[in-house]
Design an enzyme around this catalytic site. Structure first.
Site, PDB file in Angstrom:
ATOM      1  CB  SER A 118      -0.949   0.000   1.190  1.00  0.00           C
ATOM      2  OG  SER A 118      -0.295  -0.389   2.353  1.00  0.00           O
ATOM      3  CG  HIS A 139      -3.080  -0.703  -3.265  1.00  0.00           C
ATOM      4  ND1 HIS A 139      -3.346   0.629  -3.079  1.00  0.00           N
ATOM      5  CD2 HIS A 139      -3.101  -1.251  -2.022  1.00  0.00           C
ATOM      6  CE1 HIS A 139      -3.519   0.872  -1.789  1.00  0.00           C
ATOM      7  NE2 HIS A 139      -3.379  -0.251  -1.122  1.00  0.00           N
ATOM      8  CD  GLU A 151      -4.584   3.194  -5.695  1.00  0.00           C
ATOM      9  OE1 GLU A 151      -5.043   4.324  -5.555  1.00  0.00           O
ATOM     10  OE2 GLU A 151      -3.611   2.783  -5.009  1.00  0.00           O
ATOM     11  CG  ASN A 189      -3.421   5.411   0.912  1.00  0.00           C
ATOM     12  OD1 ASN A 189      -4.517   5.595   1.460  1.00  0.00           O
ATOM     13  ND2 ASN A 189      -2.820   4.245   0.920  1.00  0.00           N
TER      14      ASN A 189
HETATM   15  P1  NAI Z   1      -1.532  -9.002   7.934  1.00  0.00           P
HETATM   16  O1  NAI Z   1      -0.587  -8.739   9.042  1.00  0.00           O
HETATM   17  O2  NAI Z   1      -2.958  -9.249   8.251  1.00  0.00           O
HETATM   18  O3  NAI Z   1      -0.997 -10.262   7.086  1.00  0.00           O
HETATM   19  C1  NAI Z   1       0.323 -10.429   6.665  1.00  0.00           C
HETATM   20  C2  NAI Z   1       0.603 -11.920   6.652  1.00  0.00           C
HETATM   21  O4  NAI Z   1       1.848 -12.135   5.983  1.00  0.00           O
HETATM   22  C3  NAI Z   1       0.736 -12.516   8.055  1.00  0.00           C
HETATM   23  O5  NAI Z   1      -0.125 -13.629   8.166  1.00  0.00           O
HETATM   24  C4  NAI Z   1       2.210 -12.920   8.131  1.00  0.00           C
HETATM   25  O6  NAI Z   1       2.404 -14.102   8.892  1.00  0.00           O
HETATM   26  C5  NAI Z   1       2.540 -13.160   6.686  1.00  0.00           C
HETATM   27  N1  NAI Z   1       3.965 -13.039   6.353  1.00  0.00           N
HETATM   28  C6  NAI Z   1       4.860 -12.136   6.817  1.00  0.00           C
HETATM   29  N2  NAI Z   1       6.053 -12.329   6.204  1.00  0.00           N
HETATM   30  C7  NAI Z   1       5.898 -13.367   5.348  1.00  0.00           C
HETATM   31  C8  NAI Z   1       6.762 -14.003   4.417  1.00  0.00           C
HETATM   32  N3  NAI Z   1       8.038 -13.626   4.265  1.00  0.00           N
HETATM   33  N4  NAI Z   1       6.270 -15.008   3.668  1.00  0.00           N
HETATM   34  C9  NAI Z   1       4.973 -15.401   3.813  1.00  0.00           C
HETATM   35  N5  NAI Z   1       4.115 -14.830   4.679  1.00  0.00           N
HETATM   36  C10 NAI Z   1       4.572 -13.815   5.432  1.00  0.00           C
HETATM   37  O7  NAI Z   1      -1.347  -7.771   6.932  1.00  0.00           O
HETATM   38  P2  NAI Z   1      -2.363  -7.221   5.827  1.00  0.00           P
HETATM   39  O8  NAI Z   1      -3.164  -6.134   6.410  1.00  0.00           O
HETATM   40  O9  NAI Z   1      -3.031  -8.360   5.177  1.00  0.00           O
HETATM   41  O10 NAI Z   1      -1.344  -6.537   4.807  1.00  0.00           O
HETATM   42  C11 NAI Z   1      -0.577  -7.276   3.897  1.00  0.00           C
HETATM   43  C12 NAI Z   1      -0.086  -6.362   2.799  1.00  0.00           C
HETATM   44  O11 NAI Z   1      -1.202  -5.736   2.177  1.00  0.00           O
HETATM   45  C13 NAI Z   1       0.831  -5.239   3.245  1.00  0.00           C
HETATM   46  O12 NAI Z   1       1.777  -4.987   2.236  1.00  0.00           O
HETATM   47  C14 NAI Z   1      -0.129  -4.071   3.394  1.00  0.00           C
HETATM   48  O13 NAI Z   1       0.521  -2.824   3.272  1.00  0.00           O
HETATM   49  C15 NAI Z   1      -1.050  -4.321   2.221  1.00  0.00           C
HETATM   50  N6  NAI Z   1      -2.384  -3.701   2.319  1.00  0.00           N
HETATM   51  C16 NAI Z   1      -3.078  -3.684   3.497  1.00  0.00           C
HETATM   52  C17 NAI Z   1      -4.327  -3.094   3.562  1.00  0.00           C
HETATM   53  C18 NAI Z   1      -5.109  -3.068   4.840  1.00  0.00           C
HETATM   54  O14 NAI Z   1      -6.107  -2.350   4.913  1.00  0.00           O
HETATM   55  N7  NAI Z   1      -4.731  -3.824   5.842  1.00  0.00           N
HETATM   56  C19 NAI Z   1      -4.936  -2.467   2.372  1.00  0.00           C
HETATM   57  C20 NAI Z   1      -4.164  -2.627   1.163  1.00  0.00           C
HETATM   58  C21 NAI Z   1      -2.919  -3.191   1.170  1.00  0.00           C
END
Ligand code: NAI
Length: 483
Positions: A118, A139, A151, A189
């Site tokens: 993001s 995105h 996006e 954003n």
């Molecule tokens: P989250 O913390 O819920 O999930 C991330 C997951 O990735 C966790 O389950 C973690 O164990 C896993 N993980 C970490 N390192 C890893 C690796 N090397 N290999 C495999 N798995 C791994 O985070 P979320 O919110 O789902 O965000 C994920 C991505 O999406 C980030 O880049 C975030 O910036 C992006 N994003 C998040 C949004 C939101 O509203 N939360 C909206 C749009 C994008």
């Protein structure tokens, strides 16, 4: 490059990865789901099963469709080959780069890696990759199954055909893809920054209370006011995004973070999640007091100017004369003037008039008549009663330029204009992104069409003259390209 029947690997089974896996499987793709946290992929699938079962119970999905969707999602214990990998792991440049190196070692040369980052530059993420042209941003917005916007982000090295294939795929999944260059904040954003920043600026200027700012922007059609929205997002998160956009733009003062928000973060008043932000929870915002007015009377009532605001007054007061050629918009009731804000304060306008008569400036009335901010030049209550008679709930605020809605909308338009000028997206893309990514009631260029380029530019120029800084400088695109 056709991804219609692509085999997918989703890496990261958190909030976003689970939603992405669901959407892909519902569109018919085989999806492998991987997470380094043991049991996370299985847990995500189990949670999805119970959510989808709930939708079956409500009659929104059939049991067969749910079984087919779930059968297509396979939690896996290691990275594995796929045609398309969607990465949704922790938001960290080095960790994402390390993952891409691992993936490139096992993927075919023509596989695509899409990152859901993001805030990290897709250009920077691609550095060091063997095939940087195969990396693209995809995105999604949270919650993924409900939010229509995607996006599609091209880094400097992204192959345009790769970006196009991802756009086509997103559309096939029922999403609206909008293409953007990899610039700080991408589209949503970035353009959304003033929604928070102007509210924080108004608070810093002590111009209005948070509940007044929120009520006025809700009246303009936003689902949530900026203060309650920051309380929901969390001030730590919102402040971090603002700081990263500020730093990523080489500390351009337009994006300067707010001391008001810094103080909330310092105090640990992070919003809903900590029980206190601008408001206390679970109560939330206190109601805005309703001012009561006697029915106004006037010997002479004139609607000045043209456009949707003048038309609204003309419809409310059919007895009024019209002066469409006037250089201001609003209502004249005997000697008093009620003017749509043009960026000047009520005192400034009153001082420029030859007559010693009251001036009221009111905010941009978008949406259904409801809370509408006004400021006045002196002790005048009778003229304000005309706003109430026109169906609004007038709310008094300090006499600052641009009031609440006008100033916020003008700055959203200005930021969108800059984004278009810099080739981040086109006008239609900016409008679609803001409506679908953050549920704005209209897109910045739709507001511009309604309000008019010269009115927006004049308002911003006056804010600029008042504040004397870079914050309110008019985008060259807005000044020179729009009507
Ligand atoms: P989250 O913390 O819920 O999930 C991330 C997951 O990735 C966790 O389950 C973690 O164990 C896993 N993980 C970490 N390192 C890893 C690796 N090397 N290999 C495999 N798995 C791994 O985070 P979320 O919110 O789902 O965000 C994920 C991505 O999406 C980030 O880049 C975030 O910036 C992006 N994003 C998040 C949004 C939101 O509203 N939360 C909206 C749009 C994008």
């Amino acid at each position: 490059m056709n991804l219609d029947s692509a085999r997918l690997l989703v890496v990261g089974a958190g909030l976003m990865g689970a939603g992405i896996a669901q959407v892909a499987a519902q569109a018919g793709h085989e999806v492998a789901l991987f997470d380094t946290r043991a049991g996370a992929a299985e847990a995500a699938k189990a949670k999805l099963a119970s959510t989808l079962d709930g939708l079956v119970a409500k009659g929104k999905l059939t049991a067969d469709a749910v079984a087919a969707t779930l059968a297509r999602i396979t939690p896996v214990a290691a990275l594995q080959p796929a045609d398309l990998v969607i990465e949704a792991i922790v938001e960290h440049l080095d960790i994402k780069r390390a993952l891409f190196a691992e993936l490139e070692a096992l993927l075919a040369d023509d596989a695509i890696i899409a990152t859901n980052t993001s805030s990290i530059s897709v250009t920077a993420l691609a550095r060091g990759m063997k095939r940087p042209e195969r990396l693209v941003g995809m995105h999604f917005f949270n919650p993924v199954p409900l939010m229509k916007l995607v996006e599609v982000v091209s880094g400097l090295g992204t192959d345009p055909h790769v970006a196009q294939a991802i756009e086509t795929l997103a559309a096939r999944w029922g999403k609206t893809p909008v293409h953007t260059r990899s610039t700080p904040g991408f589209i949503v954003n970035r353009i959304a920054r003033p929604y928070y920043a102007e509210a924080l600026m108004l608070l810093q200027e002590r111009a209005a209370a948070p509940e007044v700012i929120d009520a006025c922007l809700r009246a303009a059609g936003f689902r949530m006011g900026p203060c309650e929205l920051m309380d929901l997002i969390g001030h730590d998160t919102n402040f971090a995004v603002t700081n990263s956009v500020f730093a990523a733009n080489f500390f351009d003062r337009r994006f300067t973070p707010s001391l008001v928000q810094q103080e909330l973060v310092d105090a640990g008043f992070l919003g809903r999640k900590s029980g206190r932000g601008f408001y206390r929870y679970p109560e939330g915002a206190p109601p805005v007091p309703v001012e009561r007015f006697a029915s106004p009377t006037a010997q002479r009532l004139v609607v000045h100017g043209q456009g949707f605001v003048a038309d609204r007054f003309a419809a409310a007061f059919p007895q009024a004369e019209r002066q469409p050629a006037s250089d201001w918009v609003g209502l004249e009731a005997d000697l008093a003037q009620l003017r749509l804000t043009d960026g000047r304060t009520a005192r400034e306008i009153a001082a420029a008039r030859e007559l010693q008569a009251p001036v009221v400036v009111f905010d941009l009335p978008l949406g259904e008549p409801s809370h509408l901010a006004y400021a006045k030049s002196g002790d005048v209550s009778n003229p304000v009663a005309w706003l109430a008679a026109a169906g609004f709930q007038p709310v008094e605020m300090a006499d600052v330029p641009g009031l609440i809605v006008a100033r916020t909308i003008a700055m959203l338009i200005d930021e969108a204009a800059d984004a278009v000028q810099q080739g981040v997206c086109d006008e239609a893309g900016a409008d679609a992104a803001m409506k679908l990514g953050v549920n704005y009631p209209a897109g910045p260029f739709e507001w511009l069409g309604l309000w008019g380029g010269s009115a927006v530019t004049a308002l911003l120029d006056r804010l600029d003259a008042f504040h004397r800084g870079e914050r309110y400088r008019v985008s060259p695109y807005l000044r020179h390209t729009t009507p």
